[in-house]
Scaffold this active site. Structure first.
Site, mmCIF file in Angstrom:
data_model
loop_
_atom_site.group_PDB
_atom_site.id
_atom_site.type_symbol
_atom_site.label_atom_id
_atom_site.label_comp_id
_atom_site.label_asym_id
_atom_site.label_seq_id
_atom_site.Cartn_x
_atom_site.Cartn_y
_atom_site.Cartn_z
ATOM 1 N N LEU A 71 -5.621 -13.662 7.354
ATOM 2 C CA LEU A 71 -6.617 -12.667 7.800
ATOM 3 C C LEU A 71 -6.173 -12.016 9.115
ATOM 4 C CD1 LEU A 71 -10.006 -14.405 6.848
ATOM 5 C CD2 LEU A 71 -8.699 -12.689 5.562
ATOM 6 N N THR A 72 -4.973 -11.428 9.066
ATOM 7 C CA THR A 72 -4.510 -10.611 10.190
ATOM 8 C C THR A 72 -5.321 -9.320 10.197
ATOM 9 O OG1 THR A 72 -2.904 -9.353 8.898
ATOM 10 C CG2 THR A 72 -2.165 -11.493 9.796
ATOM 11 N N TYR B 159 11.016 -3.909 9.593
ATOM 12 C CA TYR B 159 10.252 -4.354 8.417
ATOM 13 C C TYR B 159 11.178 -4.554 7.221
ATOM 14 C CZ TYR B 159 7.740 -3.839 4.010
ATOM 15 O OH TYR B 159 7.322 -4.014 2.717
ATOM 16 N N ASN C 17 3.159 1.840 -3.257
ATOM 17 C CA ASN C 17 1.906 1.673 -4.002
ATOM 18 C C ASN C 17 0.798 2.547 -3.414
ATOM 19 O OD1 ASN C 17 1.611 -1.671 -5.298
ATOM 20 N ND2 ASN C 17 3.497 -0.589 -4.850
ATOM 21 N N LEU D 72 1.436 14.844 9.284
ATOM 22 C CA LEU D 72 2.702 14.750 8.550
ATOM 23 C C LEU D 72 3.849 14.464 9.519
ATOM 24 C CD1 LEU D 72 3.907 15.301 5.652
ATOM 25 C CD2 LEU D 72 4.441 17.580 6.499
ATOM 26 N N ILE E 22 -2.277 -5.138 -1.870
ATOM 27 C CA ILE E 22 -1.779 -5.402 -3.229
ATOM 28 C C ILE E 22 -2.265 -6.764 -3.710
ATOM 29 C CG2 ILE E 22 0.266 -5.493 -4.705
ATOM 30 C CD1 ILE E 22 1.728 -3.768 -2.651
ATOM 31 N N ASP F 88 11.380 -1.730 -2.405
ATOM 32 C CA ASP F 88 12.611 -0.949 -2.617
ATOM 33 C C ASP F 88 13.287 -0.584 -1.294
ATOM 34 O OD1 ASP F 88 10.768 0.941 -1.726
ATOM 35 O OD2 ASP F 88 11.055 2.322 -3.408
HETATM 36 P P1 NAD Z 1 -0.928 -5.650 3.470
HETATM 37 O O1 NAD Z 1 -0.453 -5.485 4.871
HETATM 38 O O2 NAD Z 1 -2.023 -4.762 2.973
HETATM 39 O O3 NAD Z 1 -1.424 -7.160 3.236
HETATM 40 C C1 NAD Z 1 -0.723 -8.252 3.761
HETATM 41 C C2 NAD Z 1 -1.637 -9.480 3.678
HETATM 42 O O4 NAD Z 1 -0.880 -10.609 4.134
HETATM 43 C C3 NAD Z 1 -2.887 -9.393 4.575
HETATM 44 O O5 NAD Z 1 -4.013 -9.850 3.890
HETATM 45 C C4 NAD Z 1 -2.549 -10.308 5.754
HETATM 46 O O6 NAD Z 1 -3.704 -10.900 6.341
HETATM 47 C C5 NAD Z 1 -1.671 -11.343 5.079
HETATM 48 N N1 NAD Z 1 -0.757 -11.997 6.023
HETATM 49 C C6 NAD Z 1 0.006 -11.406 6.978
HETATM 50 N N2 NAD Z 1 0.678 -12.349 7.674
HETATM 51 C C7 NAD Z 1 0.345 -13.552 7.128
HETATM 52 C C8 NAD Z 1 0.726 -14.893 7.391
HETATM 53 N N3 NAD Z 1 1.589 -15.186 8.375
HETATM 54 N N4 NAD Z 1 0.201 -15.870 6.632
HETATM 55 C C9 NAD Z 1 -0.681 -15.597 5.638
HETATM 56 N N5 NAD Z 1 -1.084 -14.337 5.352
HETATM 57 C C10 NAD Z 1 -0.573 -13.324 6.082
HETATM 58 O O7 NAD Z 1 0.374 -5.519 2.569
HETATM 59 P P2 NAD Z 1 0.533 -4.936 1.098
HETATM 60 O O8 NAD Z 1 0.782 -3.470 1.170
HETATM 61 O O9 NAD Z 1 -0.543 -5.458 0.234
HETATM 62 O O10 NAD Z 1 1.924 -5.610 0.678
HETATM 63 C C11 NAD Z 1 1.956 -6.868 0.003
HETATM 64 C C12 NAD Z 1 3.385 -7.220 -0.345
HETATM 65 O O11 NAD Z 1 3.954 -6.232 -1.187
HETATM 66 C C13 NAD Z 1 4.311 -7.312 0.884
HETATM 67 O O12 NAD Z 1 5.189 -8.394 0.678
HETATM 68 C C14 NAD Z 1 5.068 -5.988 0.862
HETATM 69 O O13 NAD Z 1 6.327 -6.124 1.468
HETATM 70 C C15 NAD Z 1 5.162 -5.738 -0.631
HETATM 71 N N6 NAD Z 1 5.284 -4.329 -1.036
HETATM 72 C C16 NAD Z 1 4.369 -3.406 -0.609
HETATM 73 C C17 NAD Z 1 4.460 -2.090 -1.059
HETATM 74 C C18 NAD Z 1 3.454 -1.030 -0.651
HETATM 75 O O14 NAD Z 1 3.606 0.119 -1.023
HETATM 76 N N7 NAD Z 1 2.391 -1.374 0.072
HETATM 77 C C19 NAD Z 1 5.509 -1.722 -1.922
HETATM 78 C C20 NAD Z 1 6.426 -2.697 -2.322
HETATM 79 C C21 NAD Z 1 6.301 -3.997 -1.888
HETATM 80 O O1 TDX Z 2 0.514 9.475 9.021
HETATM 81 C C1 TDX Z 2 1.552 9.393 8.357
HETATM 82 N N1 TDX Z 2 2.250 10.524 8.067
HETATM 83 C C2 TDX Z 2 3.399 10.526 7.342
HETATM 84 O O2 TDX Z 2 3.987 11.599 7.117
HETATM 85 C C3 TDX Z 2 2.050 8.126 7.834
HETATM 86 C C4 TDX Z 2 1.299 6.850 8.136
HETATM 87 C C5 TDX Z 2 3.200 8.147 7.086
HETATM 88 N N2 TDX Z 2 3.872 9.291 6.850
HETATM 89 C C6 TDX Z 2 5.068 9.277 5.973
HETATM 90 C C7 TDX Z 2 6.101 8.213 6.275
HETATM 91 C C8 TDX Z 2 6.660 7.928 4.886
HETATM 92 O O3 TDX Z 2 7.670 8.892 4.575
HETATM 93 O O4 TDX Z 2 4.576 8.975 4.666
HETATM 94 C C9 TDX Z 2 5.491 8.147 3.938
HETATM 95 C C10 TDX Z 2 4.793 6.846 3.543
HETATM 96 O O5 TDX Z 2 4.537 6.109 4.737
HETATM 97 P P1 TDX Z 2 3.896 4.634 4.714
HETATM 98 O O6 TDX Z 2 2.581 4.679 4.021
HETATM 99 O O7 TDX Z 2 3.945 4.114 6.100
HETATM 100 O O8 TDX Z 2 4.874 3.877 3.723
HETATM 101 P P2 TDX Z 2 6.454 3.535 3.767
HETATM 102 O O9 TDX Z 2 6.984 3.520 5.142
HETATM 103 O O10 TDX Z 2 7.117 4.406 2.752
HETATM 104 O O11 TDX Z 2 6.398 2.004 3.242
HETATM 105 C C11 TDX Z 2 5.499 1.635 2.173
HETATM 106 O O12 TDX Z 2 6.187 1.492 0.970
HETATM 107 C C12 TDX Z 2 7.100 0.419 0.860
HETATM 108 C C13 TDX Z 2 4.776 0.338 2.512
HETATM 109 O O13 TDX Z 2 4.089 0.488 3.747
HETATM 110 C C14 TDX Z 2 5.739 -0.813 2.574
HETATM 111 O O14 TDX Z 2 5.036 -2.034 2.783
HETATM 112 C C15 TDX Z 2 6.481 -0.893 1.253
HETATM 113 O O15 TDX Z 2 7.470 -1.867 1.338
#
Ligand code: NAD
Ligand code: TDX
Length: 335
Positions: A35-36, A147, A177, A203, A12, A121
């Site tokens: 850069l994890t 988490y 997202n 799934l 994001i 959420d």
């Molecule tokens: P991501 O895992 O793709 O990216 C996380 C980034 O943070 C990476 O670039 C990683 O290198 C960096 N990072 C991790 N630990 C770090 C540290 N200690 N110091 C500096 N950088 C560090 O995550 P994302 O999906 O892009 O999520 C970004 C934010 O949005 C998070 O706070 C997550 O909780 C929130 N969020 C994500 C979703 C989703 O659907 N992905 C939905 C709602 C909220």
């Molecule tokens: O291989 C899979 N098969 C499957 O059925 C994976 C990886 C996931 N799932 C299911 C688990 C969840 O119900 O799909 C749904 C989405 O899974 P994830 O992509 O792991 O997302 P979720 O656990 O819902 O969390 C995501 O949305 C909220 C993000 O990873 C979080 O960072 C964010 O806060």
């Protein structure tokens, strides 16, 4: 405006940087990212030369303090973000999501810098499938996984810094997202890249779990809306009425990729797997006038599939290790 974007090499955060440079040419962007495994500067290809990139840890006060001091606003995306990883080893989630947020808050307090906290959420736990209610800003916190508990704790820290120290902070909690540059461990990219590799999608459980999907650009536009127009101390939920169960998402991916809709495997369920998330985003829409631009999930998903088709060099390096990790914990179940 000088913007410090933490986690700007992740999914994001990198899309936020691309969108910021496209829509706000005057913004001076600094990215702080450790850069994890989840971050890569390749996600910033095309914009790296227009920003300042700092490799560092958000929990390291010596790195964080001067960067925050030199900023007008901090937008905090950096986190450990994957539920399955938090079940295998919660410790980095505590350090990054809790200690990292604390470190940024202390710097923002010291230098009186505007702070925006990006959250999820999942802090609200889950809903039953037949519950007519959705999450609102008033829903009590009941996180399920390490988490989501670490994100919930970080949200509480922000509110305490607002109340106790008058920090100029806002929070947003967004639903799931999707879009380009999402790590292949996550649901949609995992299935799309599996199909591209000739592997059947996987799934979890019965697959009736519902997620409320939003395109990453709509999320990031909402974040900017809150940064620019949100009231200090307030929380805004971000969602785009995108509820769909996992089975239907897989069937749609398979259809869009020219496969049979049932050509997937059932695998071991996630421990503590949340049943349903759903967001009521009325406050953001009515108070701040935000609306999502992506009209249908189908179109956004098709564009995302095209992105993964066209960017194998971006996702290929992480694919094998990700699947090897899943293979150790998940079994394909007989139907
Ligand atoms: P991501 O895992 O793709 O990216 C996380 C980034 O943070 C990476 O670039 C990683 O290198 C960096 N990072 C991790 N630990 C770090 C540290 N200690 N110091 C500096 N950088 C560090 O995550 P994302 O999906 O892009 O999520 C970004 C934010 O949005 C998070 O706070 C997550 O909780 C929130 N969020 C994500 C979703 C989703 O659907 N992905 C939905 C709602 C909220
Ligand atoms: O291989 C899979 N098969 C499957 O059925 C994976 C990886 C996931 N799932 C299911 C688990 C969840 O119900 O799909 C749904 C989405 O899974 P994830 O992509 O792991 O997302 P979720 O656990 O819902 O969390 C995501 O949305 C909220 C993000 O990873 C979080 O960072 C964010 O806060």
């Amino acid at each position: 405006m000088k913007v410090l974007v933490t986690g700007g090499a992740g999914f994001i955060g990198s899309n936020f940087v691309h969108r910021t440079l496209a829509t706000r040419p005057d913004a001076e962007v600094t990215v702080l990212d450790a850069l994890t495994y989840a971050g890569s500067t390749t996600s910033l290809d095309g914009v790296l030369e227009r920003i300042r990139f700092v490799e560092g840890d958000v929990a390291d006060a010596e790195v964080v303090d001067p960067l925050v001091a030199g900023s007008d606003v901090v937008v905090h995306f950096a986190a450990e973000s994957h539920n399955d990883n938090s079940l295998a080893d919660p410790s980095p989630f505590i350090r990054t999501n809790l200690v990292g947020t604390f470190t940024l808050l202390e710097a923002a307090r010291k230098h009186d810098v505007r702070y925006h906290h990006v959250s999820t959420d999942e802090v609200y736990g889950d809903l039953e499938l037949d519950d007519p209610k959705k999450f609102t800003e008033d829903t009590p916190y009941t996180p399920s996984s390490p988490y989501s508990a670490s994100k919930a704790g970080s949200d509480h820290l922000v509110r305490a810094w607002v109340r106790s120290f008058g920090l100029r902070a806002t929070l947003s909690n967004c639903s799931n997202n999707y879009g380009p540059r999402q790590h292949v461990e996550k649901f949609i990219p995992r299935q799309v890249t599996n199909v591209l590799d000739g592997v059947r999608p996987k799934l979890y459980g019965d697959g009736l779990n519902v997620r409320d999907w939003i395109h990453v650009d709509d999320h990031n536009d909402a974040v900017w809306t809150v940064v620019e127009r949100g009231r200090a101390g307030e929380t805004y939920l971000i969602g785009a009425n995108g509820e769909m169960n996992n089975r239907d998402v897989i069937a749609l991916i398979l259809e869009l990729m020219g496969q049979e809709p049932d050509a997937y495997d059932h695998v071991t369920d996630r421990a503590g797997h949340d049943r349903r998330y759903a967001i009521e985003a009325g406050k953001l829409r009515q108070e701040l006038g935000w609306t999502p631009r992506y009209e249908t999930f189908r179109d956004g998903l098709a564009a995302t599939i095209d992105w993964y088709r066209e960017h194998e060099e971006w996702w290929r390096p992480a694919k094998e290790t990700t699947e090897a990790k899943y293979a150790r914990t998940q079994q394909v179940l007989a139907r």
